[in-house]
Design a protein around this motif. Structure first.
Motif, PDB file in Angstrom:
ATOM      1  N   GLU A 277       0.812  -1.221   0.000  1.00 49.35           N
ATOM      2  CA  GLU A 277       0.000   0.000   0.000  1.00 49.35           C
ATOM      3  C   GLU A 277       0.843   1.267   0.000  1.00 49.35           C
ATOM      4  O   GLU A 277       0.308   2.374  -0.057  1.00 49.35           O
ATOM      5  CB  GLU A 277      -0.928  -0.001   1.217  1.00 49.35           C
ATOM      6  CG  GLU A 277      -2.073  -0.976   1.100  1.00 49.35           C
ATOM      7  CD  GLU A 277      -3.092  -0.564   0.064  1.00 49.35           C
ATOM      8  OE1 GLU A 277      -3.162   0.637  -0.265  1.00 49.35           O
ATOM      9  OE2 GLU A 277      -3.810  -1.449  -0.448  1.00 49.35           O
ATOM     10  N   GLY A 278       2.166   1.120   0.092  1.00 51.84           N
ATOM     11  CA  GLY A 278       3.028   2.299   0.078  1.00 51.84           C
ATOM     12  C   GLY A 278       3.140   3.007   1.406  1.00 51.84           C
ATOM     13  O   GLY A 278       3.473   4.201   1.454  1.00 51.84           O
ATOM     14  N   ALA A 279       2.857   2.294   2.506  1.00 46.92           N
ATOM     15  CA  ALA A 279       2.997   2.902   3.832  1.00 46.92           C
ATOM     16  C   ALA A 279       4.467   3.218   4.098  1.00 46.92           C
ATOM     17  O   ALA A 279       5.376   2.585   3.562  1.00 46.92           O
ATOM     18  CB  ALA A 279       2.464   1.954   4.902  1.00 46.92           C
ATOM     19  N   ASP A 280       4.682   4.225   4.934  1.00 46.01           N
ATOM     20  CA  ASP A 280       6.038   4.675   5.269  1.00 46.01           C
ATOM     21  C   ASP A 280       6.596   3.764   6.355  1.00 46.01           C
ATOM     22  O   ASP A 280       6.525   4.047   7.547  1.00 46.01           O
ATOM     23  CB  ASP A 280       5.991   6.131   5.739  1.00 46.01           C
ATOM     24  CG  ASP A 280       7.389   6.742   5.855  1.00 46.01           C
ATOM     25  OD1 ASP A 280       8.375   5.977   5.829  1.00 46.01           O
ATOM     26  OD2 ASP A 280       7.482   7.977   5.977  1.00 46.01           O
ATOM     27  N   LEU A 281       7.170   2.654   5.918  1.00 47.87           N
ATOM     28  CA  LEU A 281       7.712   1.630   6.806  1.00 47.87           C
ATOM     29  C   LEU A 281       9.225   1.773   6.849  1.00 47.87           C
ATOM     30  O   LEU A 281       9.870   1.931   5.799  1.00 47.87           O
ATOM     31  CB  LEU A 281       7.323   0.246   6.279  1.00 47.87           C
ATOM     32  CG  LEU A 281       7.084  -0.893   7.273  1.00 47.87           C
ATOM     33  CD1 LEU A 281       5.934  -0.554   8.202  1.00 47.87           C
ATOM     34  CD2 LEU A 281       6.801  -2.186   6.521  1.00 47.87           C
TER      35      LEU A 281
END
Length: 421
Positions: A277-281
């Motif tokens: 989902e393109g989360a900032d991980l």
């Protein structure tokens, strides 16, 4: 025609159709663990947990979500309502931040069997350890209206117990506890989660503002980590994907070492979904000759950084390397200052050690309701005893005379008994 828009509450719902970017704009200030991305991955990883969410809507785009999952049996002791009454699983598996239970009380709870408790509706994020409503609008009766809708609907659907294990003491959440109590639930202290407000002008200013003993602890951690010889570095986003399986393995090793349980597939599924989902991980990693042996995983959402998972190969790094706090506290706080963030949310686990390094704490509450009204006084007494015992175990003064529980300490000075979030 004037007047306030009407709030509509529906129960037993699937997740709202929001991707990560939608969450960022629609549920901006909510914990990532309470949004459809994380919860959607949870539902794939835990097919035994049947989605049963309560949703409130008002005007266009106004949304409140109280996650819920129906369980016919508990996949882990953290999801087991009897745990919060002092019951101990025969396997010996411990809850996050567990405390030694009284054997006599455990036998009393066990004697009731499972019928008074299952099917159970767990409110919140079962792999996020958070029972809370994600919302972008507010009315004084919002939480009560959601609880007043979900409780009778769940009981009518055959649910025998409703448990909200991890309600944090944040502004507004007292209304959630009160609403559950008004519906017939009992509530009690569960433990603490920790956070670090970023009030200084920089990481250096943050260290300078700490009391001398806390600053010395951080400095000692940094020195021990440097002396460990590990190659410590941060990797972000898609750089994490090739290491995702190893990260999941390390996280589960850490929980297993401290008597808790977790499935690598759960962690891997969550990490993969967040990356998709393109989360900032971000992953703060310790490598020994290019072998990943230590990791702390964080999620940035808005102006906050959430430290979610920690995992270590203690056979490789030893028990007192100092690397735990460098990866799960010091480096994330340093980077959060550099990015101008407002707070680092450290989650539960290793509470005392985190406070000794400058973290502040919030209490967390467990609420439990059983459908059998005749059992509610007994359930309330047992939950109250367990709660008071946990307060004593955490170093708080006992509220009344109860058996003292011993907090189950982590297996080493470097870690917590659960994932950090």
């Amino acid at each position: 025609m004037g007047g306030s828009p009407r709030t509509v509450v529906t129960t037993g719902q699937p997740l709202p159709d929001l991707d990560w970017s939608g969450e960022m704009t629609t549920l901006t200030d909510s914990w990532p663990y309470l949004g459809p991305t994380y919860l959607g991955a949870t539902e794939k990883a835990m097919p035994e947990a049947r989605a049963w969410h309560t949703i409130a809507t008002r005007a266009r785009g106004e949304l409140a979500l109280l996650p819920g999952y129906v369980l016919d049996s508990a996949p882990a002791v953290d999801h087991e309502p009897r745990t919060y009454l002092g019951w101990r699983a025969p396997s010996g598996e411990e809850v996050c931040c567990g405390a030694d239970a009284d054997a006599g009380r455990s036998a009393e709870v066990d004697a009731l069997g499972t019928d008074p408790f299952f099917p159970s509706l767990l409110l919140g994020s079962p792999l996020g350890y958070r029972s809370e409503i994600a919302y972008n609008f507010w009315t004084p009766t919002l939480m009560a209206s959601m609880v007043n809708a979900l409780v009778p609907a769940a009981l009518e659907a055959g649910v025998k117990s409703i448990v909200a294990p991890w309600i944090p003491d944040r502004r507004g959440n007292e209304a959630l506890v009160t609403a559950l109590e008004d519906a017939g639930a009992s509530s009690g202290f569960w433990g603490y989660e920790d956070h670090i407000p970023l009030d200084a002008d920089s990481w250096e200013g943050h260290l300078a503002a700490l009391p001398v003993k806390k600053k010395r602890r951080i400095t000692a951690d940094l020195r021990k980590a440097e002396a460990s010889g590990l190659d410590v570095r941060r990797i972000d986003g898609e750089q994490i994907r090739p290491h995702a399986s190893r990260i999941a393995e390390l996280i589960c090793l850490n929980r297993e070492k401290n008597g808790a349980g977790e499935e690598p597939g759960h962690i891997l599924g969550l990490i993969t979904a967040l990356l998709d989902e393109g989360a900032d991980l971000r992953a703060y990693c310790g490598f020994d000759n290019d072998v990943l042996v230590a990791v702390g995983v964080t999620i940035r959402k808005g102006h906050r950084l959430f430290t979610k998972w920690a995992g270590f190969d203690y056979d490789a790094i030893g028990d007192r390397s100092g690397i735990y706090f460098v990866l799960v506290l010091d480096a994330p706080v340093r980077d959060a200052y550099a990015e101008g963030l407002r707070v680092v949310e450290c989650g539960a686990g290793a509470h005392r050690a985190k406070t000794l390094r400058g973290a502040q704490s919030r209490a967390m509450t467990t609420a439990l309701l059983v459908s059998d009204a005749s059992l509610r006084p007994t359930i309330g007494r047992w939950l109250g005893d367990f709660s008071a015992g946990r307060r004593t175990a955490f170093g708080d003064e006992p509220e009344r005379s109860v058996p003292v529980l011993n907090l189950i300490q982590p297996g080493s000075s470097d870690g917590g008994c659960c994932s950090t979030g």
